[in-house]
Design an enzyme around this catalytic site. Structure first.
Site, short mmCIF file in Angstrom:
data_model
loop_
_atom_site.label_atom_id
_atom_site.label_comp_id
_atom_site.label_asym_id
_atom_site.label_seq_id
_atom_site.Cartn_x
_atom_site.Cartn_y
_atom_site.Cartn_z
N GLY A 12 0.82 -1.21 0.00
CA GLY A 12 0.00 0.00 0.00
C GLY A 12 0.86 1.26 0.00
O GLY A 12 0.54 2.24 -0.68
N LYS A 73 -4.18 -6.61 4.68
CA LYS A 73 -4.20 -8.06 4.67
C LYS A 73 -5.66 -8.48 4.48
O LYS A 73 -6.58 -7.80 4.97
CB LYS A 73 -3.68 -8.60 6.01
CG LYS A 73 -2.17 -8.46 6.17
CD LYS A 73 -1.45 -9.48 5.32
CE LYS A 73 0.02 -9.58 5.67
NZ LYS A 73 0.71 -10.55 4.80
N ASN A 97 -4.62 -9.91 -1.71
CA ASN A 97 -4.61 -11.34 -2.02
C ASN A 97 -5.97 -11.92 -1.68
O ASN A 97 -6.69 -11.38 -0.82
CB ASN A 97 -3.57 -12.07 -1.15
CG ASN A 97 -2.18 -12.00 -1.74
OD1 ASN A 97 -1.99 -11.75 -2.94
ND2 ASN A 97 -1.17 -12.23 -0.91
N LYS A 177 -4.90 -15.60 -10.17
CA LYS A 177 -4.11 -15.11 -9.03
C LYS A 177 -4.32 -16.03 -7.82
O LYS A 177 -3.38 -16.33 -7.08
CB LYS A 177 -4.52 -13.67 -8.70
CG LYS A 177 -3.91 -13.07 -7.44
CD LYS A 177 -2.56 -12.45 -7.70
CE LYS A 177 -1.72 -12.15 -6.48
NZ LYS A 177 -2.11 -11.14 -5.58
#
Ligand code: KPL
Length: 309
Positions: A12, A73, A97, A177
């Site tokens: 970030g 996160k 993610n 991904k």
């Protein structure tokens, strides 16, 4: 463009810092990093050099901006969504993610864009982030297709010198991904090796099988991702990031909670929903969750090994 980056850790801070070369940027992160950025600015070194002066806050509630970029996160997604819901944004773009966007959509009114970022970043000390690899940001409409908001955000990223692709096939890219994360993150964390070494070693076949399982789940979900294509993506990312350690490997090494639920949990929820067997992902998930419980960073487990928070 006015941009708020929610979750100014390593990635970030890097993305926000690069955007701050051209745009009005507010970083939301933790002290002492935010305090140092307020006092001395944010220094970027490594593959990219810059010294920028974004606003730096520890409280991201009641703000407004054209765009909020979420880089927390994955397990902090709900907290990020709750904070952003108190403010006003035209669009929100996740660069996290795991499959987190649906949680943002559930909590927020503005358009939520899906995104991935393959830039390597390390927060070396408060106020300084090292770019360990110039990658790419890919963003687009969560359900695919062209989207004028995504075009505008992509143009703003481009203007700031960030390698950006505005994609019309985000459903496939998100699963690709997820396959890469499922293949690299758990196995590399379990063997505590770099991405390249983890894939090259005896754990490599389990890693590739985890990617194939995610591809089968994707297809059951109506997304055209072939098993060979998923494995190719894994090989490509492992080669590009060969010397780096995955975020999950770093988390385990540092004794921190991991993104096991957002990566393997998301894959397994969908595998169960569509009746697709995913024994490799399930085994990796239970081993990582077992490590988290032993390390005291996860509450006690239920019969499936899932947390009972
Ligand atoms: O996304 C990653 C991570 O470390 O979290 C990589 C290693 C690039 C792919 O799994």
């Amino acid at each position: 463009m006015d941009v708020l980056v929610y979750g100014a850790g390593a990635l970030g801070s890097l993305v926000g810092g690069l955007l701050a070369r051209t745009h009005e940027v507010t970083l939301v992160g933790r002290d002492p990093h935010m305090r140092r950025v307020r006092a001395d600015g944010l220094r970027i070194d490594g593959a990219i050099d810059a010294h920028v002066h974004p606003r730096a806050l520890t409280d991201g509630t009641h703000r407004s901006a054209d765009l909020a970029v979420v880089t927390t996160k994955a397990y902090d997604t709900d907290a990020a969504a709750a904070a952003l819901a108190t403010g006003e944004y035209d669009a929100v773009c996740s660069l996290q993610n795991g499959l987190t966007e649906e949680r943002l959509v559930a909590a927020l009114d503005p358009t939520v864009l899906a995104g991935t970022a393959s830039y390597g970043a390390r927060l070396v000390e408060p106020g300084r982030v090292t770019c360990t690899g110039v990658g790419e940001v890919v963003l687009g409409a969560l359900s695919g297709g062209r989207d004028p908001v995504a075009e505008r955000v992509g143009a703003a990223f481009d203007e700031a010198g960030i390698e950006t692709t505005v994609a019309t096939d985000m459903p496939r890219r998100r699963y690709e991904k997820l396959a890469v994360n499922a293949a690299i993150n758990g196995p590399s964390a379990l063997v505590r090796l770099s991405n390249g070494d983890a894939l090259a070693g005896p754990g490599g076949e389990a890693a590739r099988e985890a990617a194939r399982e995610v591809a089968r789940v994707a297809r059951a979900d109506g997304v055209a991702l072939g098993e060979a294509a998923a494995v190719d993506a894994v090989e490509r990312v492992a080669a590009d990031t060969a010397a780096n350690r995955s975020s999950m490997c770093e988390d385990v090494t540092a004794g921190r909670r991991t993104e096991v639920d957002a990566i393997y949990g998301a894959a397994l929820d969908r595998a169960d929903q569509f009746g697709v067997p995913a024994p490799t992902c399930r085994t990796i998930a239970s081993l990582i969750r077992g490590w988290e419980i032993g390390a005291g960073v996860r509450p006690a487990a239920d019969d499936d090994g899932a947390a009972t928070e």
